[in-house]
Design an enzyme around this catalytic site. Structure first.
Site, PDB file in Angstrom:
ATOM      1  N   GLU A 152      86.843  59.415  15.368  1.00 11.34           N
ATOM      2  CA  GLU A 152      85.714  58.753  14.709  1.00 11.34           C
ATOM      3  C   GLU A 152      85.090  59.605  13.602  1.00 11.34           C
ATOM      4  O   GLU A 152      83.989  59.342  13.151  1.00 11.34           O
ATOM      5  CB  GLU A 152      84.659  58.390  15.757  1.00 11.34           C
ATOM      6  CG  GLU A 152      85.165  57.447  16.835  1.00 11.34           C
ATOM      7  CD  GLU A 152      85.232  55.986  16.396  1.00 11.34           C
ATOM      8  OE1 GLU A 152      84.259  55.493  15.813  1.00 11.34           O
ATOM      9  OE2 GLU A 152      86.273  55.337  16.646  1.00 11.34           O
TER      10      GLU A 152
ATOM     11  N   HIS B 210      78.388  57.543  19.276  1.00  8.54           N
ATOM     12  CA  HIS B 210      78.849  58.724  18.537  1.00  8.54           C
ATOM     13  C   HIS B 210      77.895  59.870  18.837  1.00  8.54           C
ATOM     14  O   HIS B 210      76.716  59.649  19.137  1.00  8.54           O
ATOM     15  CB  HIS B 210      78.860  58.475  17.020  1.00  8.54           C
ATOM     16  CG  HIS B 210      79.894  57.502  16.564  1.00  8.54           C
ATOM     17  ND1 HIS B 210      79.612  56.474  15.673  1.00  8.54           N
ATOM     18  CD2 HIS B 210      81.215  57.391  16.855  1.00  8.54           C
ATOM     19  CE1 HIS B 210      80.714  55.783  15.447  1.00  8.54           C
ATOM     20  NE2 HIS B 210      81.698  56.317  16.157  1.00  8.54           N
TER      21      HIS B 210
ATOM     22  N   CYS C 287      74.499  58.109   9.738  1.00  6.22           N
ATOM     23  CA  CYS C 287      75.714  57.286   9.681  1.00  6.22           C
ATOM     24  C   CYS C 287      76.147  57.034   8.240  1.00  6.22           C
ATOM     25  O   CYS C 287      77.332  56.908   7.950  1.00  6.22           O
ATOM     26  CB  CYS C 287      75.474  55.933  10.348  1.00  6.22           C
ATOM     27  SG  CYS C 287      75.371  55.989  12.137  1.00  6.22           S
TER      28      CYS C 287
END
EC number: 3.5.3.23
Length: 447
Positions: free
Chosen positions: A174, A248, A365
Site C-alpha cells: 500500500e 493504513h 493521504c
C-alpha cells in the site's frame, strides 16, 4: 548534504464520487451514495498545496488518472464503442462502473514507497510503485502511476522508478501510507520503518477488516529501493486497531525527522519497537497519545494522525490537520495541550478537506513525501512544482472541466468520459508530462 522534504500532492480527479468501495475504511462506507462535488474537492486540495508552498514548504502536484477506465471494462467482457461499453456496464453491472471510475489515485500516499538517496546503496532516489492489491479499484492504478512518476522523476541518473510487485495477496503493498522515515536532518541517513498488517504463517492478524500490507511486500520493497539493510526496521501494526478502521498506518501514526507521533495502541509490541527506535535513532522522540485522552475511534473519525508533520528551518514543527480535529472537543483539547508541552510541535494548521475526508482520506493521504537534495530537486520535472502561476492555471483548469455535482448515475454519461479525456490531455501539456495516459497512446481507446 542538505536536503528537503518535498510534498507531492494528488490532484482530485473529475469522477470523485462516493461509492463505498473500500471495506475497512469506515468513512468510505458511511458516505456511500452521497452526492459529491468534484470541483470543490479539487479546489480544497489545491488550497492546501498553495498554502503550504506559500509557508515555505516545497510542494508539487501529481495529476489524476483517466476515469472511467474503459480498458478494464473491456477486460471484463463489455464490448463495442466506448459509449456502448458505458451503457452496457451501467445497465448490467453498475458496481463495475463505479470501480473503474474511482478517483482514488488522489491519495498518492499509496502511489509508491520512497527511499531518499542518503539511505540507498547506489546513492539514487528510489520509488517503488504500490500494487494496491487488496482493493480492485485501487489495483488499477499501478501502470499509470508508474508512467506519471517516470514523467516527473525523469532523470535516470538520479531517480529509479520500480514497477509494482506482482498482483497477488501475498505481496499486498500500500505504499508510503505504511512507511515512516526517522532520523536527523533530511540529508542524513535515516531509519526506515516499514509497517505491515500480516505475514505468511503468523496468526497475529485482524479478524474483522483486511490487513492490506504484508511483511513479504515490505521486505521486497526495501530490497527494490536498495535501502541499506542497517537502516530498516519492520514492525507490525496492532491488528486490533485495523479492526477499528485503521486500514493504513498513516491513520494511527505520523513521523518526521526524529519525532514519531502515534497512538499508544498503534503497533503490536509497541514498547519494544520504541525501545529499538530509541537505540537506533539519535534524539528519537515518541509522542504517544494515550487512549484515555483520544480513543482509537476518535482518532479514526477525526483523522488526528492522518496529519502532516512538517519541519521549519529552526527545527520546530507544524502539524497540518483536517477541520474535523478542531470540531472534536476532546481531540482539539489534546492538541492544545500538545502545543504547550515540551516537544518540537509549535503550530497547528487546519484545512477543510471534507470532500476527501468523506471518502476516508485526510491531509497525509493526499501527499507523497520525497526527500530531495538541491541537485535532485532541480532534476524533477519543473512544471509540477507549485507556485502562483501553476496554482492559477490549475484552478482555471478545474473551473473549466469539473462538475460541482456528481452521483453514481452520472458516471455513465459519455460526456463525462469525453470531457475527462480532453481535460487530462490539456493537463498533461500544462505539466509537460508527454503521453502518460492510455487514451493518448491508443488513439481514444475505441479498440
Amino acid at each position: 548534504m542538505n536536503a528537503w522534504e518535498v510534498n507531492f500532492d494528488g490532484l482530485v480527479g473529475l469522477t470523485h464520487h462516493y461509492a463505498g468501495l473500500s471495506f475497512g475504511n469506515e468513512a468510505s462506507t458511511r458516505h456511500r451514495f452521497q452526492v459529491s462535488n468534484p470541483r470543490q474537492a479539487a479546489k480544497q486540495g489545491l488550497l492546501k498545496m498553495k498554502a503550504l508552498a506559500d509557508a515555505g514548504f516545497p510542494q508539487a502536484v501529481i495529476p489524476p488518472h483517466e476515469r472511467p477506465f474503459i480498458p478494464v471494462l473491456r477486460q471484463l467482457g463489455f464490448s463495442g464503442s466506448d459509449e456502448q461499453v458505458l451503457e452496457k456496464v451501467a445497465r448490467q453491472a453498475p458496481h463495475w462502473l463505479s470501480s473503474v471510475s474511482s478517483a482514488s489515485p488522489m491519495w498518492v500516499a499509496n502511489a509508491a514507497t520512497i527511499a531518499p538517496s542518503a539511505d540507498t546503496l547506489d546513492g539514487k532516489v528510489h520509488l517503488t510503485v504500490a500494487n494496491l492489491n487488496n482493493k480492485f479499484h485501487r489495483s488499477l492504478e499501478a501502470h499509470v502511476t508508474e508512467s506519471l512518476l517516470k514523467a516527473i522523476f525523469n532523470d535516470e541518473e538520479k531517480f529509479s522508478v520500480h514497477s509494482a510487485l506482482p498482483q497477488v495477496a501475498l505481496l499486498g503493498d500500500e505504499g508510503a501510507a505504511n512507511h515512516n522515515r526517522l532520523g536527523g536532518h533530511y540529508g542524513e541517513p535515516g531509519m526506515q520503518l516499514f509497517v505491515y498488517g500480516r505475514e505468511e504463517g503468523n496468526d497475529t492478524r485482524p479478524s474483522r477488516y483486511p490487513a492490506r500490507q504484508t511483511r513479504e511486500a515490505s521486505e521486497a520493497v526495501a530490497r527494490l529501493n536498495q535501502v541499506n539493510p542497517q537502516q530498516v526496521i519492520f514492525a507490525q501494526q496492532n491488528p486490533d486497531v485495523i479492526d477499528q478502521g485503521v486500514f493504513h498506518n498513516d491513520v494511527i501514526a505520523v513521523s518526521n525527522r526524529q519525532v514519531l507521533f502515534c497512538h499508544q495502541q498503534a503497533f503490536a509490541r509497541q514498547s519494544q519497537l520504541l525501545a529499538n527506535l530509541r537505540a537506533r535513532v539519535n534524539g528519537f522522540m515518541a509522542i504517544e497519545v494515550p487512549a484515555t485522552q483520544v480513543s482509537v475511534s476518535d482518532a479514526v473519525s477525526t483523522y488526528l494522525f492522518n496529519s502532516q508533520l512538517l519541519s521549519r528551518d529552526d527545527g520546530s514543527m507544524m502539524l497540518v490537520l483536517p477541520q474535523e480535529c478542531r470540531e472534536h472537543a476532546g481531540v482539539w483539547g489534546y492538541l492544545n495541550e500538545l502545543l504547550a508541552a515540551d516537544n518540537p510541535i509549535s503550530e497547528l494548521k487546519v484545512f477543510d478537506l471534507r470532500e476527501s475526508m468523506a471518502n476516508g482520506g485526510g491531509p497525509a493521504c493526499l501527499r507523497l513525501r520525497v526527500v530531495l537534495t538541491e541537485e535532485e530537486r532541480r532534476a524533477v520535472n519543473p512544471a509540477v512544482m507549485m507556485n502562483d502561476t501553476l496554482f492559477n492555471a490549475l484552478n482555471d483548469w478545474v473551473d473549466r472541466y469539473y462538475r460541482d455535482r456528481l452521483t453514481a448515475a452520472d458516471l455513465a454519461d459519455p460526456q463525462l468520459l469525453r470531457g475527462g479525456r480532453e481535460a487530462l490531455d490539456v493537463l498533461s501539456q500544462l505539466l509537460n508530462l508527454g503521453s502518460v495516459y492510455p487514451f493518448q497512446r491508443e488513439g481514444g481507446g475505441n479498440g
